[in-house]
Each structure stands twice: as C-alpha cells, then as structure tokens.
Write a protein that holds these residues in place. Structure first.
Motif, PDB file in Angstrom:
ATOM      1  N   VAL A  30     201.794  72.158  55.553  1.00 52.08           N
ATOM      2  CA  VAL A  30     201.930  71.930  54.106  1.00 52.08           C
ATOM      3  C   VAL A  30     203.400  71.846  53.716  1.00 52.08           C
ATOM      4  CG1 VAL A  30     201.523  72.946  51.827  1.00 52.08           C
ATOM      5  CG2 VAL A  30     199.711  72.968  53.540  1.00 52.08           C
ATOM      6  N   GLU A  31     204.222  72.755  54.241  1.00 51.72           N
ATOM      7  CA  GLU A  31     205.658  72.722  53.930  1.00 51.72           C
ATOM      8  C   GLU A  31     206.276  71.405  54.391  1.00 51.72           C
ATOM      9  OE1 GLU A  31     206.831  77.455  54.267  1.00 51.72           O
ATOM     10  OE2 GLU A  31     206.652  76.261  56.098  1.00 51.72           O
ATOM     11  N   LEU A  32     205.925  70.987  55.588  1.00 50.94           N
ATOM     12  CA  LEU A  32     206.467  69.735  56.117  1.00 50.94           C
ATOM     13  C   LEU A  32     206.051  68.550  55.248  1.00 50.94           C
ATOM     14  CD1 LEU A  32     207.995  68.167  58.285  1.00 50.94           C
ATOM     15  CD2 LEU A  32     205.878  68.108  59.615  1.00 50.94           C
ATOM     16  N   LEU A  33     204.777  68.489  54.902  1.00 52.83           N
ATOM     17  CA  LEU A  33     204.314  67.369  54.070  1.00 52.83           C
ATOM     18  C   LEU A  33     204.989  67.367  52.701  1.00 52.83           C
ATOM     19  CD1 LEU A  33     200.530  67.344  55.033  1.00 52.83           C
ATOM     20  CD2 LEU A  33     202.314  65.725  55.732  1.00 52.83           C
ATOM     21  N   LEU A  34     205.207  68.541  52.125  1.00 51.66           N
ATOM     22  CA  LEU A  34     205.909  68.611  50.836  1.00 51.66           C
ATOM     23  C   LEU A  34     207.352  68.130  50.985  1.00 51.66           C
ATOM     24  CD1 LEU A  34     204.583  71.956  49.332  1.00 51.66           C
ATOM     25  CD2 LEU A  34     204.151  69.643  48.495  1.00 51.66           C
ATOM     26  N   MET A  35     208.010  68.511  52.078  1.00 52.94           N
ATOM     27  CA  MET A  35     209.387  68.058  52.316  1.00 52.94           C
ATOM     28  C   MET A  35     209.446  66.543  52.484  1.00 52.94           C
ATOM     29  SD  MET A  35     210.815  71.006  54.875  1.00 52.94           S
ATOM     30  CE  MET A  35     212.494  70.384  54.941  1.00 52.94           C
ATOM     31  N   LEU A  36     208.355  65.967  52.999  1.00 48.24           N
ATOM     32  CA  LEU A  36     208.298  64.518  53.194  1.00 48.24           C
ATOM     33  C   LEU A  36     207.867  63.780  51.932  1.00 48.24           C
ATOM     34  CD1 LEU A  36     206.783  64.478  56.778  1.00 48.24           C
ATOM     35  CD2 LEU A  36     209.109  63.809  56.119  1.00 48.24           C
ATOM     36  N   GLY A  37     207.615  64.526  50.863  1.00 48.81           N
ATOM     37  CA  GLY A  37     207.304  63.895  49.583  1.00 48.81           C
ATOM     38  C   GLY A  37     205.838  63.797  49.242  1.00 48.81           C
ATOM     39  N   ALA A  38     204.975  64.419  50.020  1.00 47.65           N
ATOM     40  CA  ALA A  38     203.546  64.387  49.703  1.00 47.65           C
ATOM     41  C   ALA A  38     203.288  65.200  48.444  1.00 47.65           C
ATOM     42  CB  ALA A  38     202.732  64.947  50.869  1.00 47.65           C
ATOM     43  N   GLU A  39     202.334  64.763  47.676  1.00 42.01           N
ATOM     44  CA  GLU A  39     201.950  65.480  46.468  1.00 42.01           C
ATOM     45  C   GLU A  39     201.189  66.736  46.840  1.00 42.01           C
ATOM     46  OE1 GLU A  39     202.736  64.744  43.268  1.00 42.01           O
ATOM     47  OE2 GLU A  39     203.981  63.154  44.107  1.00 42.01           O
ATOM     48  N   GLY A  40     201.371  67.803  46.072  1.00 40.22           N
ATOM     49  CA  GLY A  40     200.679  69.061  46.319  1.00 40.22           C
ATOM     50  C   GLY A  40     199.175  68.896  46.253  1.00 40.22           C
ATOM     51  N   GLY A  41     198.611  68.952  45.072  1.00 36.28           N
ATOM     52  CA  GLY A  41     197.195  68.712  44.872  1.00 36.28           C
ATOM     53  C   GLY A  41     196.266  69.701  45.539  1.00 36.28           C
ATOM     54  N   GLY A  42     196.766  70.858  45.953  1.00 35.48           N
ATOM     55  CA  GLY A  42     195.917  71.846  46.596  1.00 35.48           C
ATOM     56  C   GLY A  42     195.122  72.646  45.574  1.00 35.48           C
ATOM     57  N   ASP A  43     194.587  73.758  46.019  1.00 36.87           N
ATOM     58  CA  ASP A  43     193.834  74.633  45.134  1.00 36.87           C
ATOM     59  C   ASP A  43     194.742  75.206  44.056  1.00 36.87           C
ATOM     60  OD1 ASP A  43     191.548  74.246  46.635  1.00 36.87           O
ATOM     61  OD2 ASP A  43     191.959  75.963  47.923  1.00 36.87           O
ATOM     62  N   ALA A  44     194.130  75.547  42.935  1.00 34.56           N
ATOM     63  CA  ALA A  44     194.875  76.170  41.844  1.00 34.56           C
ATOM     64  C   ALA A  44     195.350  77.551  42.287  1.00 34.56           C
ATOM     65  CB  ALA A  44     193.981  76.290  40.611  1.00 34.56           C
ATOM     66  N   PRO A  45     196.472  78.021  41.738  1.00 28.39           N
ATOM     67  CA  PRO A  45     196.939  79.354  42.091  1.00 28.39           C
ATOM     68  C   PRO A  45     195.935  80.422  41.685  1.00 28.39           C
ATOM     69  CG  PRO A  45     198.449  78.283  40.534  1.00 28.39           C
ATOM     70  CD  PRO A  45     197.319  77.353  40.794  1.00 28.39           C
ATOM     71  N   LEU A  46     196.022  81.546  42.349  1.00 30.48           N
ATOM     72  CA  LEU A  46     195.145  82.667  42.057  1.00 30.48           C
ATOM     73  C   LEU A  46     195.415  83.175  40.647  1.00 30.48           C
ATOM     74  CD1 LEU A  46     193.109  84.693  43.334  1.00 30.48           C
ATOM     75  CD2 LEU A  46     195.081  86.074  43.942  1.00 30.48           C
ATOM     76  N   GLY A  47     194.371  83.234  39.831  1.00 30.72           N
ATOM     77  CA  GLY A  47     194.505  83.712  38.461  1.00 30.72           C
ATOM     78  C   GLY A  47     194.274  85.213  38.360  1.00 30.72           C
ATOM     79  N   ARG A  48     194.619  85.788  37.228  1.00 32.48           N
ATOM     80  CA  ARG A  48     194.497  87.229  37.004  1.00 32.48           C
ATOM     81  C   ARG A  48     193.053  87.695  37.174  1.00 32.48           C
ATOM     82  NH1 ARG A  48     197.123  91.697  37.444  1.00 32.48           N
ATOM     83  NH2 ARG A  48     198.650  91.493  35.825  1.00 32.48           N
ATOM     84  N   ALA A  49     192.102  86.956  36.621  1.00 28.93           N
ATOM     85  CA  ALA A  49     190.695  87.375  36.696  1.00 28.93           C
ATOM     86  C   ALA A  49     190.222  87.434  38.148  1.00 28.93           C
ATOM     87  CB  ALA A  49     189.817  86.422  35.890  1.00 28.93           C
ATOM     88  N   ARG A  50     190.576  86.447  38.946  1.00 33.64           N
ATOM     89  CA  ARG A  50     190.159  86.439  40.352  1.00 33.64           C
ATOM     90  C   ARG A  50     190.839  87.563  41.131  1.00 33.64           C
ATOM     91  NH1 ARG A  50     186.661  86.615  44.086  1.00 33.64           N
ATOM     92  NH2 ARG A  50     187.157  85.503  45.995  1.00 33.64           N
ATOM     93  N   LEU A  51     192.121  87.809  40.823  1.00 35.95           N
ATOM     94  CA  LEU A  51     192.835  88.899  41.475  1.00 35.95           C
ATOM     95  C   LEU A  51     192.153  90.237  41.187  1.00 35.95           C
ATOM     96  CD1 LEU A  51     195.199  90.110  43.041  1.00 35.95           C
ATOM     97  CD2 LEU A  51     196.494  90.116  40.902  1.00 35.95           C
ATOM     98  N   GLU A  52     191.806  90.477  39.937  1.00 38.87           N
ATOM     99  CA  GLU A  52     191.138  91.730  39.577  1.00 38.87           C
ATOM    100  C   GLU A  52     189.778  91.846  40.265  1.00 38.87           C
ATOM    101  OE1 GLU A  52     191.247  91.724  35.309  1.00 38.87           O
ATOM    102  OE2 GLU A  52     193.376  92.267  35.280  1.00 38.87           O
ATOM    103  N   GLU A  53     189.082  90.724  40.379  1.00 37.63           N
ATOM    104  CA  GLU A  53     187.794  90.709  41.079  1.00 37.63           C
ATOM    105  C   GLU A  53     187.973  91.091  42.554  1.00 37.63           C
ATOM    106  OE1 GLU A  53     184.913  87.123  42.421  1.00 37.63           O
ATOM    107  OE2 GLU A  53     185.437  87.151  40.286  1.00 37.63           O
ATOM    108  N   LEU A  54     189.002  90.542  43.194  1.00 34.35           N
ATOM    109  CA  LEU A  54     189.264  90.856  44.590  1.00 34.35           C
ATOM    110  C   LEU A  54     189.687  92.314  44.776  1.00 34.35           C
ATOM    111  CD1 LEU A  54     191.111  87.602  45.692  1.00 34.35           C
ATOM    112  CD2 LEU A  54     188.870  88.393  46.465  1.00 34.35           C
ATOM    113  N   VAL A  55     190.450  92.843  43.828  1.00 35.58           N
ATOM    114  CA  VAL A  55     190.864  94.246  43.907  1.00 35.58           C
ATOM    115  C   VAL A  55     189.648  95.161  43.826  1.00 35.58           C
ATOM    116  CG1 VAL A  55     192.098  96.070  42.662  1.00 35.58           C
ATOM    117  CG2 VAL A  55     193.208  93.866  43.069  1.00 35.58           C
TER     118      VAL A  55
END
Length: 68
Positions: A30-55
């Motif tokens: 992923v780091e290499l592809l980003l350095m080469l200019g590929a668009e991110g487009g991955g999963d959304a970052p972990l939100g507060r609600a999901r973090l609390e659920e995992l805790v």
C-alpha cells in the motif's frame, strides 16, 4: 488475493522513485502504491463507535484476569 507485478514495481521503485533495495522491501504494498501515485480508496478509518465496540468485545487484560 491481489497479484502484484513485483518485477515492474521493483523497477519503478528503484528507477522511478530512486529507492535503495532495502527501502523498497521495507515498504508495504500500500505504501509503495501510494508513493507511485495510486489513489487510496481503501476502507474508511476506524470511527469512535466501532472502537468502543471493539473495546467492549476485547477488553484489555488486568493482573486479575491474566492467564498463568
């Protein structure tokens, strides 16, 4: 599973990005592809609600609950 063109990526990393071999191999794909200019487009970052659920689902262990 995604297939990578490792010879092509290696050429781009060493020639195009001027990376040293150890720098190239230390990168994640992923780091290499980003350095080469590929668009991110991955999963959304972990939100507060999901973090609390995992805790709640996976609480940290304390000395009282530690396995021997």
């Amino acid at each position: 599973m995604t297939e990578f063109d490792w010879p092509g990526l290696l050429r781009l990393g060493l020639s195009g990005l001027k990376l040293k071999p150890d720098e190239f191999w230390a990168l994640t794909p992923v780091e290499l592809l980003l350095m080469l200019g590929a668009e991110g487009g991955g999963d959304a970052p972990l939100g507060r609600a999901r973090l609390e659920e995992l805790v709640r689902e996976f609480p940290d262990r304390t000395e009282d609950t530690k396995d021997d």
